[in-house]
Design a protein around this motif. Structure first.
Motif, PDB file in Angstrom:
ATOM      1  N   ALA A  76      45.166  25.746  44.662  1.00 24.00           N
ATOM      2  CA  ALA A  76      45.676  26.542  43.537  1.00 24.00           C
ATOM      3  C   ALA A  76      44.527  27.209  42.790  1.00 24.00           C
ATOM      4  O   ALA A  76      44.635  28.383  42.393  1.00 24.00           O
ATOM      5  CB  ALA A  76      46.499  25.661  42.593  1.00 24.00           C
ATOM      6  N   LEU A  77      43.413  26.499  42.620  1.00 27.37           N
ATOM      7  CA  LEU A  77      42.265  27.094  41.940  1.00 27.37           C
ATOM      8  C   LEU A  77      41.684  28.247  42.758  1.00 27.37           C
ATOM      9  O   LEU A  77      41.301  29.272  42.207  1.00 27.37           O
ATOM     10  CB  LEU A  77      41.191  26.047  41.644  1.00 27.37           C
ATOM     11  CG  LEU A  77      39.988  26.562  40.861  1.00 27.37           C
ATOM     12  CD1 LEU A  77      40.411  27.135  39.501  1.00 27.37           C
ATOM     13  CD2 LEU A  77      38.965  25.461  40.675  1.00 27.37           C
ATOM     14  N   GLU A  78      41.662  28.100  44.085  1.00 27.28           N
ATOM     15  CA  GLU A  78      41.194  29.200  44.932  1.00 27.28           C
ATOM     16  C   GLU A  78      42.088  30.426  44.750  1.00 27.28           C
ATOM     17  O   GLU A  78      41.588  31.554  44.711  1.00 27.28           O
ATOM     18  CB  GLU A  78      41.165  28.770  46.397  1.00 27.28           C
ATOM     19  CG  GLU A  78      40.022  27.834  46.723  1.00 27.28           C
ATOM     20  CD  GLU A  78      40.086  27.291  48.139  1.00 27.28           C
ATOM     21  OE1 GLU A  78      40.890  27.783  48.963  1.00 27.28           O
ATOM     22  OE2 GLU A  78      39.310  26.367  48.430  1.00 27.28           O
ATOM     23  N   ALA A  79      43.396  30.218  44.609  1.00 30.14           N
ATOM     24  CA  ALA A  79      44.315  31.335  44.369  1.00 30.14           C
ATOM     25  C   ALA A  79      44.046  31.981  43.009  1.00 30.14           C
ATOM     26  O   ALA A  79      44.082  33.208  42.874  1.00 30.14           O
ATOM     27  CB  ALA A  79      45.764  30.855  44.466  1.00 30.14           C
ATOM     28  N   ILE A  80      43.756  31.167  42.011  1.00 29.56           N
ATOM     29  CA  ILE A  80      43.423  31.690  40.677  1.00 29.56           C
ATOM     30  C   ILE A  80      42.152  32.525  40.759  1.00 29.56           C
ATOM     31  O   ILE A  80      42.087  33.645  40.235  1.00 29.56           O
ATOM     32  CB  ILE A  80      43.237  30.531  39.666  1.00 29.56           C
ATOM     33  CG1 ILE A  80      44.560  29.821  39.400  1.00 29.56           C
ATOM     34  CG2 ILE A  80      42.621  31.039  38.366  1.00 29.56           C
ATOM     35  CD1 ILE A  80      44.401  28.493  38.654  1.00 29.56           C
ATOM     36  N   GLN A  81      41.125  31.977  41.414  1.00 28.47           N
ATOM     37  CA  GLN A  81      39.845  32.678  41.503  1.00 28.47           C
ATOM     38  C   GLN A  81      39.968  33.973  42.307  1.00 28.47           C
ATOM     39  O   GLN A  81      39.353  34.978  41.953  1.00 28.47           O
ATOM     40  CB  GLN A  81      38.777  31.743  42.086  1.00 28.47           C
ATOM     41  CG  GLN A  81      38.423  30.638  41.105  1.00 28.47           C
ATOM     42  CD  GLN A  81      37.596  29.514  41.704  1.00 28.47           C
ATOM     43  OE1 GLN A  81      37.699  29.218  42.891  1.00 28.47           O
ATOM     44  NE2 GLN A  81      36.782  28.874  40.873  1.00 28.47           N
ATOM     45  N   ALA A  82      40.786  33.973  43.350  1.00 28.03           N
ATOM     46  CA  ALA A  82      41.012  35.200  44.120  1.00 28.03           C
ATOM     47  C   ALA A  82      41.750  36.229  43.268  1.00 28.03           C
ATOM     48  O   ALA A  82      41.425  37.419  43.293  1.00 28.03           O
ATOM     49  CB  ALA A  82      41.805  34.888  45.385  1.00 28.03           C
ATOM     50  N   ALA A  83      42.727  35.770  42.496  1.00 25.62           N
ATOM     51  CA  ALA A  83      43.487  36.684  41.636  1.00 25.62           C
ATOM     52  C   ALA A  83      42.599  37.282  40.549  1.00 25.62           C
ATOM     53  O   ALA A  83      42.826  38.417  40.114  1.00 25.62           O
ATOM     54  CB  ALA A  83      44.684  35.963  41.025  1.00 25.62           C
ATOM     55  N   MET A  84      41.584  36.550  40.108  1.00 24.58           N
ATOM     56  CA  MET A  84      40.645  37.073  39.106  1.00 24.58           C
ATOM     57  C   MET A  84      39.897  38.284  39.644  1.00 24.58           C
ATOM     58  O   MET A  84      39.449  39.131  38.892  1.00 24.58           O
ATOM     59  CB  MET A  84      39.625  36.008  38.743  1.00 24.58           C
ATOM     60  CG  MET A  84      39.687  35.356  37.379  1.00 24.58           C
ATOM     61  SD  MET A  84      40.042  36.331  35.972  1.00 24.58           S
ATOM     62  CE  MET A  84      38.452  36.433  35.205  1.00 24.58           C
ATOM     63  N   LYS A  85      39.753  38.359  40.966  1.00 24.64           N
ATOM     64  CA  LYS A  85      39.039  39.473  41.591  1.00 24.64           C
ATOM     65  C   LYS A  85      39.956  40.651  41.908  1.00 24.64           C
ATOM     66  O   LYS A  85      39.481  41.700  42.333  1.00 24.64           O
ATOM     67  CB  LYS A  85      38.349  38.985  42.867  1.00 24.64           C
ATOM     68  CG  LYS A  85      37.269  37.953  42.595  1.00 24.64           C
ATOM     69  CD  LYS A  85      36.680  37.408  43.868  1.00 24.64           C
ATOM     70  CE  LYS A  85      35.646  36.329  43.546  1.00 24.64           C
ATOM     71  NZ  LYS A  85      35.183  35.627  44.715  1.00 24.64           N
ATOM     72  N   ASP A  86      41.255  40.469  41.711  1.00 28.27           N
ATOM     73  CA  ASP A  86      42.242  41.521  41.983  1.00 28.27           C
ATOM     74  C   ASP A  86      42.527  42.275  40.685  1.00 28.27           C
ATOM     75  O   ASP A  86      43.102  41.702  39.751  1.00 28.27           O
ATOM     76  CB  ASP A  86      43.520  40.887  42.523  1.00 28.27           C
ATOM     77  CG  ASP A  86      44.610  41.879  42.859  1.00 28.27           C
ATOM     78  OD1 ASP A  86      44.533  43.054  42.425  1.00 28.27           O
ATOM     79  OD2 ASP A  86      45.559  41.482  43.556  1.00 28.27           O
ATOM     80  N   PRO A  87      42.142  43.555  40.607  1.00 29.65           N
ATOM     81  CA  PRO A  87      42.352  44.307  39.356  1.00 29.65           C
ATOM     82  C   PRO A  87      43.808  44.310  38.870  1.00 29.65           C
ATOM     83  O   PRO A  87      44.044  44.344  37.661  1.00 29.65           O
ATOM     84  CB  PRO A  87      41.889  45.726  39.697  1.00 29.65           C
ATOM     85  CG  PRO A  87      40.968  45.557  40.858  1.00 29.65           C
ATOM     86  CD  PRO A  87      41.471  44.357  41.619  1.00 29.65           C
ATOM     87  N   ALA A  88      44.755  44.221  39.790  1.00 27.24           N
ATOM     88  CA  ALA A  88      46.170  44.227  39.402  1.00 27.24           C
ATOM     89  C   ALA A  88      46.593  42.914  38.747  1.00 27.24           C
ATOM     90  O   ALA A  88      47.578  42.876  38.013  1.00 27.24           O
ATOM     91  CB  ALA A  88      47.050  44.517  40.620  1.00 27.24           C
ATOM     92  N   LYS A  89      45.886  41.829  39.012  1.00 24.03           N
ATOM     93  CA  LYS A  89      46.270  40.507  38.505  1.00 24.03           C
ATOM     94  C   LYS A  89      45.314  39.973  37.439  1.00 24.03           C
ATOM     95  O   LYS A  89      45.643  39.020  36.728  1.00 24.03           O
ATOM     96  CB  LYS A  89      46.327  39.507  39.654  1.00 24.03           C
ATOM     97  CG  LYS A  89      47.373  39.821  40.693  1.00 24.03           C
ATOM     98  CD  LYS A  89      47.329  38.821  41.825  1.00 24.03           C
ATOM     99  CE  LYS A  89      48.346  39.169  42.900  1.00 24.03           C
ATOM    100  NZ  LYS A  89      48.244  38.256  44.042  1.00 24.03           N
TER     101      LYS A  89
END
Length: 178
Positions: A76-89
């Motif tokens: 779940a933390l990896e998903a959070i960290q990946a989403a932090m790199k997505d400008p849309a999220k």
């Protein structure tokens, strides 16, 4: 312990009688700090922010997220960290780190009622990257704004590789008390 690194993960932060329990204390203790700070604090909020993009078993309070196992929290933390790199999220995901930063700021303020804290070392996977920086900046802002009478401790951290492992190293460095 003056002069030693102290792990603060089992201190109570949330005094609400309905605060979450943790699996380590066999559900006997509520509001323990590690449920608000660090990886579990962030992943507890992930489902609200990432919604259906996160697998159901990675959304708190799914039973998989309420065990001593860290695997699901790491995912779940990896998903959070990946989403932090997505400008849309990113704008939505920043709320997770800001919330954990508020928890940290208030937790430090509460800890100063009992401890003289001059230095704080922030480690753990949740402190990695831009999100971790935002979390620490939010904690400092909470201390400055809501607790101006408290001397703000100096924050210390490490590079991202050490942050991921450093919490375990710090815990292993604690002295044995006979």
């Amino acid at each position: 312990l003056p002069g030693w690194i102290n792990e603060m993960c089992y201190y109570r932060l949330d005094m609400n009688p309905d605060a979450p329990t943790d699996p380590w204390t066999k559900l006997n203790h509520r509001g323990i700090s590690h449920m608000y700070l660090g990886q579990r604090g962030a992943t507890k909020l992930a489902g609200k922010v990432l919604g259906d993009s996160l697998a159901p078993n990675l959304r708190y309070p799914h039973p998989d997220m309420c065990t001593m196992q860290h695997t699901h929290h790491a995912e779940a933390l990896e998903a959070i960290q990946a989403a932090m790199k997505d400008p849309a999220k990113k704008d939505e995901v920043k709320k997770i780190y800001e919330t954990v930063g508020v928890y940290l700021g208030y937790g430090l303020a509460m800890y100063t009622e009992h401890y003289g804290i001059d230095h704080v070392m922030i480690l753990g996977r949740v402190s990695k990257g831009e999100g971790g920086d935002l979390m620490m900046a939010t904690a400092k802002r909470v201390l400055e704004t809501d607790f101006p009478e408290i001397k703000i401790p100096q924050f210390h951290t490490a590079d991202d590789e050490f942050k991921a492992k450093g919490q375990c190293i710090a815990a292993a460095a604690l002295p044995t008390i006979a």
